[in-house]
Design a protein around this motif. Sequence first.
Motif, PDB file in Angstrom:
ATOM      1  N   GLY A   1      26.571  11.674   4.463  1.00  0.00           N
ATOM      2  CA  GLY A   1      26.926  11.957   5.852  1.00  0.00           C
ATOM      3  C   GLY A   1      28.375  12.368   5.996  1.00  0.00           C
ATOM      4  O   GLY A   1      28.690  13.295   6.751  1.00  0.00           O
ATOM      5  N   ASP A   2      29.268  11.702   5.278  1.00  0.00           N
ATOM      6  CA  ASP A   2      30.682  12.070   5.325  1.00  0.00           C
ATOM      7  C   ASP A   2      30.924  13.466   4.781  1.00  0.00           C
ATOM      8  O   ASP A   2      31.686  14.249   5.353  1.00  0.00           O
ATOM      9  CB  ASP A   2      31.526  11.069   4.539  1.00  0.00           C
ATOM     10  N   VAL A   3      30.283  13.787   3.676  1.00  0.00           N
ATOM     11  CA  VAL A   3      30.463  15.118   3.074  1.00  0.00           C
ATOM     12  C   VAL A   3      29.942  16.199   4.013  1.00  0.00           C
ATOM     13  O   VAL A   3      30.619  17.217   4.241  1.00  0.00           O
ATOM     14  CB  VAL A   3      29.777  15.193   1.692  1.00  0.00           C
ATOM     15  N   LEU A   4      28.767  16.003   4.599  1.00  0.00           N
ATOM     16  CA  LEU A   4      28.217  16.993   5.526  1.00  0.00           C
ATOM     17  C   LEU A   4      29.097  17.121   6.765  1.00  0.00           C
ATOM     18  O   LEU A   4      29.302  18.230   7.273  1.00  0.00           O
ATOM     19  CB  LEU A   4      26.787  16.622   5.915  1.00  0.00           C
ATOM     20  N   HIS A   5      29.617  16.014   7.253  1.00  0.00           N
ATOM     21  CA  HIS A   5      30.516  16.037   8.409  1.00  0.00           C
ATOM     22  C   HIS A   5      31.746  16.898   8.125  1.00  0.00           C
ATOM     23  O   HIS A   5      32.113  17.748   8.938  1.00  0.00           O
ATOM     24  CB  HIS A   5      30.926  14.602   8.755  1.00  0.00           C
ATOM     25  N   TRP A   6      32.377  16.680   6.978  1.00  0.00           N
ATOM     26  CA  TRP A   6      33.609  17.417   6.683  1.00  0.00           C
ATOM     27  C   TRP A   6      33.344  18.874   6.337  1.00  0.00           C
ATOM     28  O   TRP A   6      34.193  19.741   6.607  1.00  0.00           O
ATOM     29  CB  TRP A   6      34.416  16.706   5.605  1.00  0.00           C
ATOM     30  N   ILE A   7      32.185  19.182   5.790  1.00  0.00           N
ATOM     31  CA  ILE A   7      31.830  20.594   5.586  1.00  0.00           C
ATOM     32  C   ILE A   7      31.743  21.288   6.936  1.00  0.00           C
ATOM     33  O   ILE A   7      32.265  22.395   7.117  1.00  0.00           O
ATOM     34  CB  ILE A   7      30.508  20.721   4.807  1.00  0.00           C
ATOM     35  N   ARG A   8      31.092  20.644   7.889  1.00  0.00           N
ATOM     36  CA  ARG A   8      30.988  21.231   9.229  1.00  0.00           C
ATOM     37  C   ARG A   8      32.356  21.407   9.880  1.00  0.00           C
ATOM     38  O   ARG A   8      32.588  22.390  10.580  1.00  0.00           O
ATOM     39  CB  ARG A   8      30.134  20.357  10.128  1.00  0.00           C
ATOM     40  N   GLN A   9      33.272  20.453   9.664  1.00  0.00           N
ATOM     41  CA  GLN A   9      34.601  20.566  10.267  1.00  0.00           C
ATOM     42  C   GLN A   9      35.351  21.774   9.711  1.00  0.00           C
ATOM     43  O   GLN A   9      36.007  22.496  10.457  1.00  0.00           O
ATOM     44  CB  GLN A   9      35.421  19.291  10.044  1.00  0.00           C
ATOM     45  N   VAL A  10      35.254  21.986   8.420  1.00  0.00           N
ATOM     46  CA  VAL A  10      35.923  23.131   7.799  1.00  0.00           C
ATOM     47  C   VAL A  10      35.323  24.433   8.310  1.00  0.00           C
ATOM     48  O   VAL A  10      36.051  25.377   8.665  1.00  0.00           O
ATOM     49  CB  VAL A  10      35.845  23.034   6.257  1.00  0.00           C
ATOM     50  N   VAL A  11      34.003  24.513   8.382  1.00  0.00           N
ATOM     51  CA  VAL A  11      33.333  25.715   8.895  1.00  0.00           C
ATOM     52  C   VAL A  11      33.740  25.950  10.349  1.00  0.00           C
ATOM     53  O   VAL A  11      34.010  27.094  10.752  1.00  0.00           O
ATOM     54  CB  VAL A  11      31.800  25.589   8.756  1.00  0.00           C
ATOM     55  N   ALA A  12      33.808  24.900  11.143  1.00  0.00           N
ATOM     56  CA  ALA A  12      34.189  25.031  12.552  1.00  0.00           C
ATOM     57  C   ALA A  12      35.609  25.559  12.700  1.00  0.00           C
ATOM     58  O   ALA A  12      35.869  26.442  13.525  1.00  0.00           O
ATOM     59  CB  ALA A  12      34.055  23.682  13.253  1.00  0.00           C
ATOM     60  N   LEU A  13      36.517  25.038  11.907  1.00  0.00           N
ATOM     61  CA  LEU A  13      37.904  25.483  11.993  1.00  0.00           C
ATOM     62  C   LEU A  13      38.034  26.948  11.567  1.00  0.00           C
ATOM     63  O   LEU A  13      38.698  27.741  12.249  1.00  0.00           O
ATOM     64  CB  LEU A  13      38.798  24.593  11.134  1.00  0.00           C
ATOM     65  N   VAL A  14      37.392  27.317  10.474  1.00  0.00           N
ATOM     66  CA  VAL A  14      37.464  28.698   9.992  1.00  0.00           C
ATOM     67  C   VAL A  14      36.851  29.651  11.013  1.00  0.00           C
ATOM     68  O   VAL A  14      37.446  30.681  11.357  1.00  0.00           O
ATOM     69  CB  VAL A  14      36.778  28.829   8.612  1.00  0.00           C
ATOM     70  N   CYS A  15      35.664  29.318  11.518  1.00  0.00           N
ATOM     71  CA  CYS A  15      35.011  30.194  12.501  1.00  0.00           C
ATOM     72  C   CYS A  15      35.815  30.270  13.793  1.00  0.00           C
ATOM     73  O   CYS A  15      35.960  31.351  14.373  1.00  0.00           O
ATOM     74  CB  CYS A  15      33.594  29.704  12.791  1.00  0.00           C
ATOM     75  N   GLY A  16      36.350  29.148  14.262  1.00  0.00           N
ATOM     76  CA  GLY A  16      37.143  29.160  15.486  1.00  0.00           C
ATOM     77  C   GLY A  16      38.389  30.019  15.360  1.00  0.00           C
ATOM     78  O   GLY A  16      38.716  30.795  16.257  1.00  0.00           O
ATOM     79  N   LEU A  17      39.073  29.892  14.229  1.00  0.00           N
ATOM     80  CA  LEU A  17      40.261  30.723  14.008  1.00  0.00           C
ATOM     81  C   LEU A  17      39.895  32.202  13.891  1.00  0.00           C
ATOM     82  O   LEU A  17      40.592  33.067  14.434  1.00  0.00           O
ATOM     83  CB  LEU A  17      41.000  30.256  12.755  1.00  0.00           C
TER      84      LEU A  17
END
Length: 128
Positions: free
Chosen positions: A42-58
Amino acid sequence: MKEGKSVKVNYQQQQHQNGHLSPFKFAKLFDPEASWDKDQLGDVLHWIRQVVALVCGLLWGTIPLVGGIWIVVFLAISTGIVYGYYAMVLKIDEEDFGGHGVLLQEGLFASFTLFLLAWILVYSLVHF
């Protein structure tokens, strides 16, 4: 020097025997044979999503993309990456972790918030 290494190894073995988890190794992220518990995955999937969110948002804010379709595109990309990671890279049995719904929802709302924050902030700073 050998004495220092043996002390470190003994300390790690003692921690493992006492029920404490050993330090997380990045090699485990791509090892389909590694064992995962529910919290670690769950932690790994959470942080993968955070990285994808930051990259896509930028990226979305820099390119000046506007409209609701780009929210749907982000959700599709984020969900596709998470699904591909746990189903194709790790090859885990999703039923052991509560099914696809639980795994695909891990970190979704936090990443959606981060995505919107980054997108709006970058768009406003760059294009106004």
